[in-house]
Scaffold this motif. Structure first.
Motif, PDB file in Angstrom:
ATOM      1  N   ALA A  11       0.758  -0.866  -0.045  1.00  0.00           N
ATOM      2  CA  ALA A  11      -0.100  -0.336   0.442  1.00  0.00           C
ATOM      3  C   ALA A  11       0.626   1.539  -0.355  1.00  0.00           C
ATOM      4  O   ALA A  11       0.639   2.370  -0.976  1.00  0.00           O
ATOM      5  CB  ALA A  11      -1.222   0.222   1.233  1.00  0.00           C
ATOM      6  N   THR A  12       2.008   0.857   0.725  1.00  0.00           N
ATOM      7  CA  THR A  12       2.977   2.486   0.869  1.00  0.00           C
ATOM      8  C   THR A  12       3.511   2.882  -0.396  1.00  0.00           C
ATOM      9  O   THR A  12       3.746   3.494  -1.135  1.00  0.00           O
ATOM     10  CB  THR A  12       3.643   1.975   2.160  1.00  0.00           C
ATOM     11  OG1 THR A  12       3.285   1.753   3.198  1.00  0.00           O
ATOM     12  CG2 THR A  12       4.863   3.517   1.942  1.00  0.00           C
ATOM     13  N   LEU A  13       4.088   1.391  -1.320  1.00  0.00           N
ATOM     14  CA  LEU A  13       4.500   1.679  -2.557  1.00  0.00           C
ATOM     15  C   LEU A  13       3.929   2.101  -3.609  1.00  0.00           C
ATOM     16  O   LEU A  13       4.104   3.420  -4.949  1.00  0.00           O
ATOM     17  CB  LEU A  13       5.257   0.188  -3.035  1.00  0.00           C
ATOM     18  CG  LEU A  13       6.361   0.036  -4.506  1.00  0.00           C
ATOM     19  CD1 LEU A  13       6.955   0.755  -4.401  1.00  0.00           C
ATOM     20  CD2 LEU A  13       6.030  -1.433  -4.332  1.00  0.00           C
ATOM     21  N   ARG A  14       2.522   1.516  -3.318  1.00  0.00           N
ATOM     22  CA  ARG A  14       1.565   2.128  -4.453  1.00  0.00           C
ATOM     23  C   ARG A  14       1.562   3.150  -4.173  1.00  0.00           C
ATOM     24  O   ARG A  14       0.883   4.656  -5.370  1.00  0.00           O
ATOM     25  CB  ARG A  14       0.459   1.301  -3.479  1.00  0.00           C
ATOM     26  CG  ARG A  14      -0.830   1.179  -5.137  1.00  0.00           C
ATOM     27  CD  ARG A  14      -1.507   0.786  -4.870  1.00  0.00           C
ATOM     28  NE  ARG A  14      -3.161   1.211  -3.603  1.00  0.00           N
ATOM     29  CZ  ARG A  14      -3.085   0.976  -2.599  1.00  0.00           C
ATOM     30  NH1 ARG A  14      -2.568  -0.778  -3.022  1.00  0.00           N
ATOM     31  NH2 ARG A  14      -3.590   0.556  -2.110  1.00  0.00           N
ATOM     32  N   HIS A  15       0.797   4.020  -3.255  1.00  0.00           N
ATOM     33  CA  HIS A  15       0.883   5.316  -2.565  1.00  0.00           C
ATOM     34  C   HIS A  15       1.764   6.255  -3.383  1.00  0.00           C
ATOM     35  O   HIS A  15       1.747   7.418  -4.044  1.00  0.00           O
ATOM     36  CB  HIS A  15       0.276   5.793  -1.260  1.00  0.00           C
ATOM     37  CG  HIS A  15      -1.352   5.136  -1.076  1.00  0.00           C
ATOM     38  ND1 HIS A  15      -2.202   5.223  -2.009  1.00  0.00           N
ATOM     39  CD2 HIS A  15      -1.518   4.812   0.202  1.00  0.00           C
ATOM     40  CE1 HIS A  15      -3.533   4.270  -1.518  1.00  0.00           C
ATOM     41  NE2 HIS A  15      -2.662   4.370  -0.113  1.00  0.00           N
ATOM     42  N   GLY A  16       3.004   5.989  -3.190  1.00  0.00           N
ATOM     43  CA  GLY A  16       4.338   6.542  -2.785  1.00  0.00           C
ATOM     44  C   GLY A  16       4.657   7.015  -4.809  1.00  0.00           C
ATOM     45  O   GLY A  16       4.504   8.087  -4.995  1.00  0.00           O
ATOM     46  N   LEU A  17       3.873   5.695  -5.213  1.00  0.00           N
ATOM     47  CA  LEU A  17       4.131   5.399  -6.578  1.00  0.00           C
ATOM     48  C   LEU A  17       2.979   6.663  -7.949  1.00  0.00           C
ATOM     49  O   LEU A  17       3.250   7.555  -8.739  1.00  0.00           O
ATOM     50  CB  LEU A  17       3.718   4.234  -7.758  1.00  0.00           C
ATOM     51  CG  LEU A  17       5.244   3.620  -7.142  1.00  0.00           C
ATOM     52  CD1 LEU A  17       4.944   1.721  -7.697  1.00  0.00           C
ATOM     53  CD2 LEU A  17       6.689   4.056  -7.784  1.00  0.00           C
ATOM     54  N   GLN A  18       2.175   6.752  -6.606  1.00  0.00           N
ATOM     55  CA  GLN A  18       1.075   7.534  -7.732  1.00  0.00           C
ATOM     56  C   GLN A  18       1.101   8.877  -7.199  1.00  0.00           C
ATOM     57  O   GLN A  18       0.897   9.537  -7.845  1.00  0.00           O
ATOM     58  CB  GLN A  18      -0.726   7.443  -6.568  1.00  0.00           C
ATOM     59  CG  GLN A  18      -1.282   6.257  -6.846  1.00  0.00           C
ATOM     60  CD  GLN A  18      -2.304   5.765  -6.185  1.00  0.00           C
ATOM     61  OE1 GLN A  18      -2.407   5.847  -5.221  1.00  0.00           O
ATOM     62  NE2 GLN A  18      -3.210   4.692  -6.714  1.00  0.00           N
ATOM     63  N   MET A  19       1.779   9.455  -6.077  1.00  0.00           N
ATOM     64  CA  MET A  19       2.451  10.178  -6.136  1.00  0.00           C
ATOM     65  C   MET A  19       3.297  10.912  -6.828  1.00  0.00           C
ATOM     66  O   MET A  19       3.863  12.471  -7.845  1.00  0.00           O
ATOM     67  CB  MET A  19       2.823  10.531  -4.244  1.00  0.00           C
ATOM     68  CG  MET A  19       2.982  12.102  -3.978  1.00  0.00           C
ATOM     69  SD  MET A  19       4.117  12.204  -2.210  1.00  0.00           S
ATOM     70  CE  MET A  19       5.897  11.118  -3.017  1.00  0.00           C
ATOM     71  N   LEU A  20       4.335  10.252  -7.415  1.00  0.00           N
ATOM     72  CA  LEU A  20       5.378  10.806  -8.137  1.00  0.00           C
ATOM     73  C   LEU A  20       4.780  10.165  -9.573  1.00  0.00           C
ATOM     74  O   LEU A  20       4.881  11.168 -10.399  1.00  0.00           O
ATOM     75  CB  LEU A  20       6.685   9.677  -8.001  1.00  0.00           C
ATOM     76  CG  LEU A  20       7.167   9.559  -6.816  1.00  0.00           C
ATOM     77  CD1 LEU A  20       8.225   8.236  -7.014  1.00  0.00           C
ATOM     78  CD2 LEU A  20       8.040  10.904  -6.538  1.00  0.00           C
ATOM     79  N   GLY A  21       4.323   9.789  -9.684  1.00  0.00           N
ATOM     80  CA  GLY A  21       3.033   9.812 -11.146  1.00  0.00           C
ATOM     81  C   GLY A  21       2.623  11.363 -11.348  1.00  0.00           C
ATOM     82  O   GLY A  21       2.662  11.788 -12.055  1.00  0.00           O
ATOM     83  N   LEU A  22       1.891  11.657 -10.391  1.00  0.00           N
ATOM     84  CA  LEU A  22       1.532  12.505 -10.910  1.00  0.00           C
ATOM     85  C   LEU A  22       1.697  13.985 -10.703  1.00  0.00           C
ATOM     86  O   LEU A  22       1.806  15.106 -11.928  1.00  0.00           O
ATOM     87  CB  LEU A  22       0.037  12.926  -9.124  1.00  0.00           C
ATOM     88  CG  LEU A  22      -0.955  12.457  -9.468  1.00  0.00           C
ATOM     89  CD1 LEU A  22      -1.864  12.771  -8.248  1.00  0.00           C
ATOM     90  CD2 LEU A  22      -2.337  12.101 -10.982  1.00  0.00           C
ATOM     91  N   LEU A  23       2.994  13.950  -9.986  1.00  0.00           N
ATOM     92  CA  LEU A  23       3.780  15.404  -9.275  1.00  0.00           C
ATOM     93  C   LEU A  23       5.030  14.880 -11.499  1.00  0.00           C
ATOM     94  O   LEU A  23       5.150  15.908 -12.430  1.00  0.00           O
ATOM     95  CB  LEU A  23       5.075  14.871  -8.762  1.00  0.00           C
ATOM     96  CG  LEU A  23       4.623  15.269  -7.521  1.00  0.00           C
ATOM     97  CD1 LEU A  23       5.372  15.061  -6.564  1.00  0.00           C
ATOM     98  CD2 LEU A  23       3.584  16.715  -7.600  1.00  0.00           C
TER      99      LEU A  23
END
Length: 499
Positions: A11-23
């Motif tokens: 879950a942590t990895l998924r949310h981190g990737l989503q944040m990086l993707g949006l930025l």
């Protein structure tokens, strides 16, 4: 690594990737905007949008705060002179960075808070639906196993895990077991070797489950079994939900047991009332002809010579009629006691006089029997209803006569023990079987160890004795003699009136 830790990691990895993707997406679009000559405010809005989406997609404040800081640094690196560097030539950009960071942080916080409120509202709505469904269905169930099955199904769906519910009988022994999976009906399973003696939250290492007993006022009603892994990873809200649902199920089971016990008590009371009415009616109808038979037989005895064979027949008729008359009187006394019509007329009576009256009555019934009497030198004045205590002595002595041979010893003793008068009737008969000792004073209970030629009763004499003695605030007990064969009945009466 346990499954719960693995799930948290992913879950942590998924949310981190989503944040990086949006930025990254905001950066790419921002570079395009710069090539097209759009002002920097549009690029700033892109990063604010990325922060807003990050706060909305991810869980908690942390990702939104991290995204707001990262957005400021990325904007400085790509879109402020000198480009491709974190240094700043124009001091006015520091104001832009501060406003951008604060705006992104506030936006992220508000979005996360709104998302959390919406999630809590949905969770509360789901809990209310669960409470309503459980409450409605509990009112429809009419048996404890059905409540146990419903408990397994509702808890399984509410907690999204496997739940087992072990229903216990009134002796707190396993009665039925139900197991349910989320979205499925509960299945009935054999209880096997399951026991209810587990403490709260005790973990079964072999099955990896946690047992939660459902009990009310010290009475255990059922046992819930939840996977230990689920229990350890359960959130505080889920624990509160589990506790609330468990309390509802416990109250429903306790209410059902209480209702069933009330119905059983009412049925027993009705049966006892019908039986008392029948006994009272029969006893009243029998008393008059029995008195006539006893009177006629006494007249025949008085008119017959000692060597007349008809005298023996008349004596047998008198004895049997007297026994039946005593039985009828006991039945009437029992019905008065059960109806609450046992009125005590307490007066200080000499215990020796009551004993003498009881012995006179027994002498008429069995003139050939000898009864040893032992009384103290002092005169014991006891506050009592003399007629009722005389009936207690008559019943105990009559009971001793029934269970002994003519040569067996019967002893009646009276002694003082501090502030109590102690009456004891001992016999030298066959004694009382161990299995009968606990039931000897129950209504209509008769022992199975009496002699074949003994005159049978119907188990009322000792019950009446106990009721009369308790009405005098005394105690009565029975046991086998330790010095020889036979039984011993003892009752105690206070020497002072109870206030």
């Amino acid at each position: 690594m346990s499954n719960s830790r693995i799930s948290i990691f992913w879950a942590t990895l998924r949310h981190g990737l989503q944040m990086l993707g949006l930025l990254c997406a905001a950066t790419v679009v921002g570079l395009v905007f710069r090539q097209l000559g759009f002002p920097e405010t549009n690029i700033v809005l892109l990063y604010l949008l990325a922060v807003l989406l990050t706060a909305w997609i991810t869980r908690g404040y942390g990702y939104g705060v991290l995204a707001s800081l990262a957005a400021t640094l990325i904007f400085n690196y790509f879109f402020t002179a000198p480009y491709w560097s974190l240094s700043v030539d124009d001091p006015s950009y520091w104001i832009t960075f501060v406003i951008m960071t604060v705006t992104a942080f506030i936006t992220s916080a508000l979005t996360s808070k709104a998302k959390l409120s919406a999630r809590r509202a949905m969770q509360r709505e789901q809990e209310i639906k669960t409470y309503y469904t459980l409450s409605r269905r509990l009112n429809e169930e009419i048996e404890l196993p059905q409540i146990a099955r419903l408990a397994a199904e509702v808890l399984s769906n509410a907690l999204n895990t496997e739940i087992s519910c072990l229903c216990l009988n009134e002796s707190e022994q396993p009665a039925s077991l139900y197991r349910a999976l989320p979205g499925q009906s509960a299945l009935s399973l054999p209880c096997g070797d399951l026991t209810a003696g587990k403490e709260s939250r005790e973990t079964d290492q072999s099955e990896k489950t946690v047992s939660l007993p459902l009990q009310n006022k010290g009475v255990q009603l059922a046992v819930l079994r939840i996977p230990a892994e689920t229990m350890n990873s359960m959130s505080e809200s889920d624990r509160q939900l589990l506790q609330s649902l468990s309390e509802m199920i416990t109250l429903a089971m306790d209410r059902f047991r209480a209702a069933r016990q009330k119905i059983r008590s009412e049925e027993e009371a009705a049966q006892e009332r019908y039986r008392s009415n029948l006994l009272r009616a029969i006893s009243h109808d029998l008393r008059t002809p029995l008195s006539a038979i006893m009177g006629t037989s006494e007249m025949i005895l008085g008119m017959s010579e000692n060597d007349d064979p008809r005298r023996a027949l008349a004596w047998d008729i008198y004895q049997d009629a007297d026994w039946l008359h005593s039985l009828v009187e006991n039945i009437l006394s029992l019905t008065r006691i059960q109806d609450g019509h046992l009125n005590l007329h307490l007066e200080k009576e000499a215990a020796e006089e009551i004993i003498a009256s009881a012995l006179d009555h027994i002498a008429k019934r069995a003139p050939q029997r000898m009864i040893n009497v032992s009384i103290p030198d002092e005169v014991l004045m006891i506050p009592m209803d003399g007629k009722l205590i005389q009936q207690v002595l008559i019943n105990l002595l009559d009971n001793a006569l029934k269970h002994t041979q003519p040569q067996d010893e019967i002893t009646l003793t009276l002694r003082r023990d501090q502030n109590e008068a102690v009456f004891t009737v001992r016999d030298g008969g066959e004694g009382i079987a161990d299995k009968d000792l606990a039931h000897i004073f129950q209504t209509f209970y008769t022992t199975r160890t009496r002699q074949a030629d003994a005159q049978h009763g119907i188990g009322l004499g000792l019950t009446i004795c106990e009721s009369i003695v308790k009405a005098h605030h005394g105690t009565i007990s029975a046991r086998n003699r330790t010095d020889c064969c036979g039984a011993e009945f003892t009752f105690r009466l206070p020497l002072e009136e109870s206030q």
